[in-house]
Design an enzyme around this catalytic site. Structure first.
Site, PDB file in Angstrom:
ATOM      1  N   GLY A 164       3.659  68.926  38.387  1.00 50.86           N
ATOM      2  CA  GLY A 164       2.616  68.167  39.072  1.00 50.86           C
ATOM      3  C   GLY A 164       3.072  67.628  40.412  1.00 50.86           C
ATOM      4  O   GLY A 164       4.038  68.105  41.019  1.00 50.86           O
ATOM      5  N   CYS A 165       2.398  66.577  40.860  1.00 47.17           N
ATOM      6  CA  CYS A 165       2.495  66.134  42.254  1.00 47.17           C
ATOM      7  C   CYS A 165       3.802  65.428  42.625  1.00 47.17           C
ATOM      8  O   CYS A 165       4.066  65.234  43.808  1.00 47.17           O
ATOM      9  CB  CYS A 165       1.313  65.227  42.587  1.00 47.17           C
ATOM     10  SG  CYS A 165      -0.274  66.094  42.621  1.00 47.17           S
ATOM     11  N   PHE A 166       4.622  65.047  41.645  1.00 44.93           N
ATOM     12  CA  PHE A 166       5.898  64.407  42.012  1.00 44.93           C
ATOM     13  C   PHE A 166       6.992  65.429  42.286  1.00 44.93           C
ATOM     14  O   PHE A 166       8.079  65.088  42.763  1.00 44.93           O
ATOM     15  CB  PHE A 166       6.367  63.428  40.922  1.00 44.93           C
ATOM     16  CG  PHE A 166       6.683  64.060  39.588  1.00 44.93           C
ATOM     17  CD1 PHE A 166       7.892  64.698  39.364  1.00 44.93           C
ATOM     18  CD2 PHE A 166       5.776  63.994  38.533  1.00 44.93           C
ATOM     19  CE1 PHE A 166       8.195  65.276  38.135  1.00 44.93           C
ATOM     20  CE2 PHE A 166       6.059  64.555  37.301  1.00 44.93           C
ATOM     21  CZ  PHE A 166       7.270  65.201  37.101  1.00 44.93           C
TER      22      PHE A 166
END
EC number: 2.3.1.74
Length: 394
Positions: A164-166
């Site tokens: 995901g976005c991290f």
């Protein structure tokens, strides 16, 4: 015996810190302008009868601070795959057929640009880290990219799926460890994301899904990371000083993603901007305590722009000057949220605008900086960066 082993271990390690040596980015050619997107989206998904929902979506797009995004999915592809356009229709096979081919291809474009800037033969690449939240396959996208680029068969590969976005922070943390613990290592890091796994039609009962449709875009970014750069032939852009990951307290379930027959679904269940802004001060204090830095306006900023509300609340909470998050906002405006690839695009934007403005360093004239990745967990990646002087700058 012991001294000999220690000598061997010392010889295996690099002497200096890891540094970013080159950056390359790529997007699909298909650009979609946010002002036109609500009309396009509701037409292509055959949802124009949902007039109130369309008005809500228009407001989401207006507030997104996004001007345009790039998407592999064209109108022609979507017409050929009506189940991708429907809401929650079985469509994983069609989505997988797209991403297992296109994610490595988009990654190749970014990697070729990074390798060209680096200026060394690709045979010098010792490690490959590939990250995507767009589909999953075996052998993985890391293998496919190795073949597409013609890397050595013995390159040491790492494949990160579904982070995901991290994950733009995660790959930097991993690359730092690899470069600093393997003398002479040159690590190719690639994040490649295509929204074919998450695109779907609207539903009045799932507004969090609609938020994703207003924010996400496609893009790939590649960097070369290495320690002890050759001063004659390599030009470091940023040093990776420290890297850490943490799970924010009381944030379980704030962002969930589930891979199902219907594709990848995202659920925003809590006040994500509030949770991040509430905890970001502690992340900064922990990261910068060894350097004695406490003024968050004295550092340069690369923050994953999950959405404008995250950037706005971080800015308010820390009392940041408006220009501090300018590079992050610029990438959000021009590309949307590209998940793991975003922060690497912002690194590229940071060094570019610093050079164009005649700044003394790659970090807007400042020495120290921070890179933040935010994503499911809620997980936060914190990377402390050190800029380098720009040649010829006053």
């Amino acid at each position: 015996m012991a001294p000999a082993m220690e000598e061997i271990r010392q010889a295996q390690r690099a002497e200096g810190p890891a540094a970013v040596l080159a950056i390359g980015t790529s997007t699909p050619p298909n650009a979609l302008y946010q002002a036109d997107y609500p009309d396009y989206y509701f037409r292509i998904t055959k949802s124009e009868h949902l007039t109130e929902l369309k008005e809500k979506f228009k407001r989401m797009c207006d507030k997104s601070m996004i001007k345009k995004r790039y998407m592999y999915l064209t109108e022609e592809i979507l017409k050929e795959n009506p189940n991708i356009c429907a809401f929650m229709a079985p469509s994983l096979d069609a989505r997988q057929d797209i991403v297992v081919t296109e994610v490595p291809k988009l990654a190749k474009e970014a990697a070729v640009r990074a390798i060209k800037e680096w200026g060394h033969p690709k045979s010098r690449i010792t490690h490959l880290i590939f990250c995507t939240t767009s589909g999953i396959d075996m052998p993985g996208a890391d293998y496919q990219l190795t073949r597409l680029l013609g890397l050595r068969p013995s390159v040491n590969r790492f494949m990160l799926y579904q982070q995901g976005c991290f994950a733009g922070g995660t790959v930097l943390r991993l690359a730092k460890d690899l470069a600093e613990n393997n003398a002479g290592a040159r690590v190719l890091v690639v994040c490649s994301e295509i929204t074919a796994v998450t695109f779907r039609g609207p539903s009045e009962s799932h507004l969090d899904s609609l938020v994703g449709q207003a924010l996400f875009g496609d893009g790939a970014a590649a960097i070369i990371v290495g320690s002890d750069p050759d001063s004659a032939t390599e030009r470091p852009l940023f040093q990776l000083v420290s890297a850490s990951q943490t799970i924010l307290p009381e944030s379980e379930g704030a962002i969930d993603g589930h891979l199902r027959e219907i594709g990848l679904t995202f659920h925003l269940l809590k006040d994500v901007p509030g949770l991040i802004s509430k905890n970001i001060q502690k992340c900064l204090l922990d990261a910068f305590k060894p350097l004695g830095v406490h003024d968050w306006n004295s550092i340069f900023w690369i923050a994953h722009p999950g959405g404008p509300a995250i950037l706005d609340q971080v800015e308010i909470k820390l009392g940041l000057k408006a220009e501090k998050l300018a590079a992050s906002r610029s990438v959000l405006a021009e590309y949307g949220n590209m998940s793991s690839a975003c922060v690497l695009f912002i690194l590229d934007e940071m060094r570019r605008r610093s050079a164009e403005a005649g700044q003394a360093t790659t970090g807007e004239g400042l020495e120290w900086g921070v890179l933040f990745g935010f994503g499911p967990g809620l997980t936060v990646e914190t990377i402390v960066l050190r800029s380098v002087p720009i040649a010829g700058a006053e």
